[in-house]
Scaffold this motif. Structure first.
Motif, PDB file in Angstrom:
ATOM      1  N   GLN A 132      52.990  81.467  15.950  1.00  0.00           N
ATOM      2  CA  GLN A 132      52.213  80.972  14.825  1.00  0.00           C
ATOM      3  C   GLN A 132      53.044  80.513  13.642  1.00  0.00           C
ATOM      4  N   ARG A 133      54.151  81.192  13.443  1.00  0.00           N
ATOM      5  CA  ARG A 133      54.896  80.894  12.227  1.00  0.00           C
ATOM      6  C   ARG A 133      55.839  79.720  12.436  1.00  0.00           C
ATOM      7  N   PRO A 134      56.049  78.926  11.394  1.00  0.00           N
ATOM      8  CA  PRO A 134      56.989  77.809  11.517  1.00  0.00           C
ATOM      9  C   PRO A 134      58.395  78.354  11.695  1.00  0.00           C
ATOM     10  N   PRO A 135      59.315  77.528  12.198  1.00  0.00           N
ATOM     11  CA  PRO A 135      60.699  77.983  12.332  1.00  0.00           C
ATOM     12  C   PRO A 135      61.233  78.401  10.976  1.00  0.00           C
ATOM     13  N   LEU A 136      62.281  79.219  11.016  1.00  0.00           N
ATOM     14  CA  LEU A 136      62.853  79.761   9.783  1.00  0.00           C
ATOM     15  C   LEU A 136      63.233  78.625   8.831  1.00  0.00           C
ATOM     16  N   ILE A 137      63.837  77.588   9.369  1.00  0.00           N
ATOM     17  CA  ILE A 137      64.171  76.416   8.561  1.00  0.00           C
ATOM     18  C   ILE A 137      63.196  75.313   8.980  1.00  0.00           C
ATOM     19  N   ALA A 138      62.377  74.870   8.056  1.00  0.00           N
ATOM     20  CA  ALA A 138      61.395  73.830   8.368  1.00  0.00           C
ATOM     21  C   ALA A 138      62.129  72.544   8.706  1.00  0.00           C
ATOM     22  N   PRO A 139      61.700  71.846   9.747  1.00  0.00           N
ATOM     23  CA  PRO A 139      62.364  70.596  10.104  1.00  0.00           C
ATOM     24  C   PRO A 139      62.214  69.583   8.982  1.00  0.00           C
ATOM     25  N   PHE A 140      63.250  68.807   8.821  1.00  0.00           N
ATOM     26  CA  PHE A 140      63.243  67.773   7.792  1.00  0.00           C
ATOM     27  C   PHE A 140      62.545  66.537   8.375  1.00  0.00           C
ATOM     28  N   PRO A 141      61.386  66.152   7.811  1.00  0.00           N
ATOM     29  CA  PRO A 141      60.659  65.018   8.392  1.00  0.00           C
ATOM     30  C   PRO A 141      61.360  63.690   8.067  1.00  0.00           C
ATOM     31  N   ILE A 142      61.508  62.900   9.063  1.00  0.00           N
ATOM     32  CA  ILE A 142      62.167  61.609   8.845  1.00  0.00           C
ATOM     33  C   ILE A 142      61.514  60.566   9.765  1.00  0.00           C
ATOM     34  N   GLN A 143      61.278  59.387   9.218  1.00  0.00           N
ATOM     35  CA  GLN A 143      60.712  58.296  10.025  1.00  0.00           C
ATOM     36  C   GLN A 143      61.800  57.268  10.293  1.00  0.00           C
ATOM     37  N   ILE A 144      62.019  56.984  11.549  1.00  0.00           N
ATOM     38  CA  ILE A 144      63.061  56.026  11.916  1.00  0.00           C
ATOM     39  C   ILE A 144      62.377  54.804  12.523  1.00  0.00           C
ATOM     40  N   ASP A 145      62.473  53.725  11.817  1.00  0.00           N
ATOM     41  CA  ASP A 145      61.830  52.485  12.268  1.00  0.00           C
ATOM     42  C   ASP A 145      62.780  51.710  13.181  1.00  0.00           C
ATOM     43  N   LEU A 146      62.512  51.767  14.445  1.00  0.00           N
ATOM     44  CA  LEU A 146      63.357  51.077  15.424  1.00  0.00           C
ATOM     45  C   LEU A 146      62.824  49.667  15.709  1.00  0.00           C
ATOM     46  N   ALA A 147      61.733  49.308  14.982  1.00  0.00           N
ATOM     47  CA  ALA A 147      61.104  48.002  15.229  1.00  0.00           C
ATOM     48  C   ALA A 147      62.034  46.852  14.884  1.00  0.00           C
ATOM     49  N   SER A 148      62.963  47.111  13.956  1.00  0.00           N
ATOM     50  CA  SER A 148      63.890  46.047  13.567  1.00  0.00           C
ATOM     51  C   SER A 148      64.888  45.750  14.691  1.00  0.00           C
ATOM     52  N   PHE A 149      64.960  46.695  15.629  1.00  0.00           N
ATOM     53  CA  PHE A 149      65.860  46.481  16.760  1.00  0.00           C
ATOM     54  C   PHE A 149      65.072  45.788  17.875  1.00  0.00           C
ATOM     55  N   LEU A 176      59.861  58.429  15.594  1.00  0.00           N
ATOM     56  CA  LEU A 176      60.521  57.180  15.977  1.00  0.00           C
ATOM     57  C   LEU A 176      59.467  56.105  16.176  1.00  0.00           C
ATOM     58  N   LEU A 177      59.531  55.082  15.322  1.00  0.00           N
ATOM     59  CA  LEU A 177      58.640  53.926  15.478  1.00  0.00           C
ATOM     60  C   LEU A 177      59.359  52.975  16.429  1.00  0.00           C
ATOM     61  N   LEU A 178      58.793  52.831  17.607  1.00  0.00           N
ATOM     62  CA  LEU A 178      59.505  52.124  18.672  1.00  0.00           C
ATOM     63  C   LEU A 178      59.403  50.605  18.525  1.00  0.00           C
ATOM     64  N   PRO A 179      60.386  49.912  19.059  1.00  0.00           N
ATOM     65  CA  PRO A 179      60.369  48.445  18.993  1.00  0.00           C
ATOM     66  C   PRO A 179      59.097  47.877  19.629  1.00  0.00           C
ATOM     67  N   VAL A 180      58.711  46.753  19.116  1.00  0.00           N
ATOM     68  CA  VAL A 180      57.489  46.092  19.575  1.00  0.00           C
ATOM     69  C   VAL A 180      57.575  45.835  21.084  1.00  0.00           C
ATOM     70  N   ILE A 217      59.730  63.711  17.737  1.00  0.00           N
ATOM     71  CA  ILE A 217      60.650  64.622  18.428  1.00  0.00           C
ATOM     72  C   ILE A 217      61.459  65.421  17.407  1.00  0.00           C
ATOM     73  N   ASP A 218      61.667  66.689  17.715  1.00  0.00           N
ATOM     74  CA  ASP A 218      62.534  67.510  16.863  1.00  0.00           C
ATOM     75  C   ASP A 218      63.966  67.386  17.376  1.00  0.00           C
ATOM     76  N   ILE A 219      64.840  66.967  16.493  1.00  0.00           N
ATOM     77  CA  ILE A 219      66.259  66.826  16.854  1.00  0.00           C
ATOM     78  C   ILE A 219      67.065  67.719  15.911  1.00  0.00           C
ATOM     79  N   ASP A 220      67.758  68.673  16.502  1.00  0.00           N
ATOM     80  CA  ASP A 220      68.546  69.576  15.659  1.00  0.00           C
ATOM     81  C   ASP A 220      69.950  69.030  15.492  1.00  0.00           C
ATOM     82  N   LEU A 221      70.180  68.448  14.336  1.00  0.00           N
ATOM     83  CA  LEU A 221      71.511  67.902  14.035  1.00  0.00           C
ATOM     84  C   LEU A 221      72.281  68.818  13.089  1.00  0.00           C
TER      85      LEU A 221
END
Ligand SMILES: [Zn+2]
Length: 248
Positions: A132-149, A176-180, A217-221
Motif C-alpha cells: 500500500q505504501r509508496p516507495p521510500l523515495i517517491a519516483p521523480f515524474p518526468i515526461q519524455i517526448d520521443l515524438a520529435s524523433f 514516454l510519449l512515443l513517436p508517431v 515505466i519506472d527507471i531507477d537511475l
C-alpha cells in the motif's frame, strides 16, 4: 572483646544512663576533678570503643562523678549523633548505589531493546509497505517526448545521436510519449551503457491517448553512472528503436 563482654558492657552503659536519670547531674559534684579519667577515656567510653575492655572503662568513676557524667553524656550524645550521621550517610550512599544500579540496569535493558522494538515496529508493517505504501523515495515524474524523433528501424542511431535525452540521476517515473505511428501494445524497454551492457530490461504497456501512444515505466537511475546511454524501445512486433540518453 567477646560478644558476652560487649553485651555486658552495653548493659552497664545503659545502667549508667539509668543512674544518670535517677540521680541528678549534680548529685556528685567534683569541682576539683579529683580522680577523674582523661577526656579521651570518657570519649572512648562514650564511643563504645571496642578496643577497650570493661575494666579499662572508668565506669565506676563516671557514676559517682557528676562532672564526668555530664562530660560522658555529652560525648555520648555526640557519638550517637555522629553514628546517626554516619548511618544516614551510609544509607544515602547505599540508596545512591541502588539507584545507580537500577539506572544502569534500566539503561542496559533499554539499550538491548531497540533491536526488539525495531523488529516489532517494522515487521508487521512491512507487508503493508510492500502493497500500500509508496516507495521510500517517491519516483521523480518526468515526461519524455520521443515524438520529435522520427521512427527509425534497425540499429542505426547516427541521426538521433545529436539529440540526446537528458535524464536526472534519480528514480524516475518516466512517461514516454512515443513517436508517431507506434501502436499500443506490449513494449520492451532497455537502457544500455556505452559499452553495450544492458542495465535495465523490462516490459511496459503502451496506451493510446488523444492519438499518441505512451508508455509509463519506472527507471531507477539513482545508482546509474553519469554519462551517455542508449534508451532502446521495441514496439510490439517491430525492431528496436534507439534514443541517445545522457544521465546527468
Ligand atoms: Zn570525674
Amino acid at each position: 572483646m567477646s560478644e558476652f563482654n560487649r553485651s555486658a558492657s552495653s548493659k552497664r552503659m545503659r545502667n549508667i544512663v539509668a543512674l544518670g536519670k535517677k540521680y541528678s547531674r549534680t548529685a556528685f559534684p567534683n569541682p576539683t576533678r579529683e580522680g577523674c579519667p582523661s577526656r579521651s577515656s570518657l570519649r572512648a567510653m562514650a564511643n563504645r570503643d571496642r578496643r577497650l575492655t570493661l575494666k579499662d572503662l572508668p565506669v565506676s568513676h563516671v557514676v559517682s562523678c557528676s562532672n564526668c557524667f555530664r562530660e560522658y553524656t555529652r560525648f555520648r550524645r555526640m557519638s550517637v549523633l555522629v553514628r546517626g550521621i554516619k548511618i544516614t550517610a551510609a544509607l544515602v550512599v547505599l540508596a545512591a548505589a541502588l539507584v545507580a544500579g537500577r539506572f544502569a540496569w534500566n539503561y542496559t535493558n533499554r539499550r538491548g531493546e531497540p533491536s526488539i522494538s525495531h523488529e516489532q515496529r517494522t515487521v508487521p508493517e512491512s507487508p503493508v509497505a510492500n502493497t500500500q505504501r509508496p516507495p521510500l523515495i517517491a519516483p521523480f515524474p518526468i515526461q519524455i517526448d520521443l515524438a520529435s524523433f522520427s521512427p527509425t528501424r534497425g540499429d542505426d542511431t547516427k541521426d538521433d545521436s545529436r539529440h540526446a535525452i537528458h535524464l536526472p540521476q534519480k528514480l524516475l517515473r518516466a512517461n514516454l510519449l512515443l513517436p508517431v505511428g507506434l501502436e499500443p501494445g506490449e513494449y520492451a524497454i532497455r537502457l544500455q551503457d556505452s559499452a553495450g551492457t544492458i542495465l535495465i530490461d523490462q516490459p511496459a504497456s503502451g496506451h493510446m491517448k488523444d492519438g499518441i501512444t505512451s508508455v509509463e515505466i519506472d527507471i531507477d537511475l539513482s545508482v546509474a553512472q553519469r554519462g551517455s546511454f542508449t534508451l532502446m524501445i521495441r514496439p510490439p512486433g517491430l525492431s528496436w528503436r534507439r534514443f541517445p540518453v545522457v544521465i546527468e
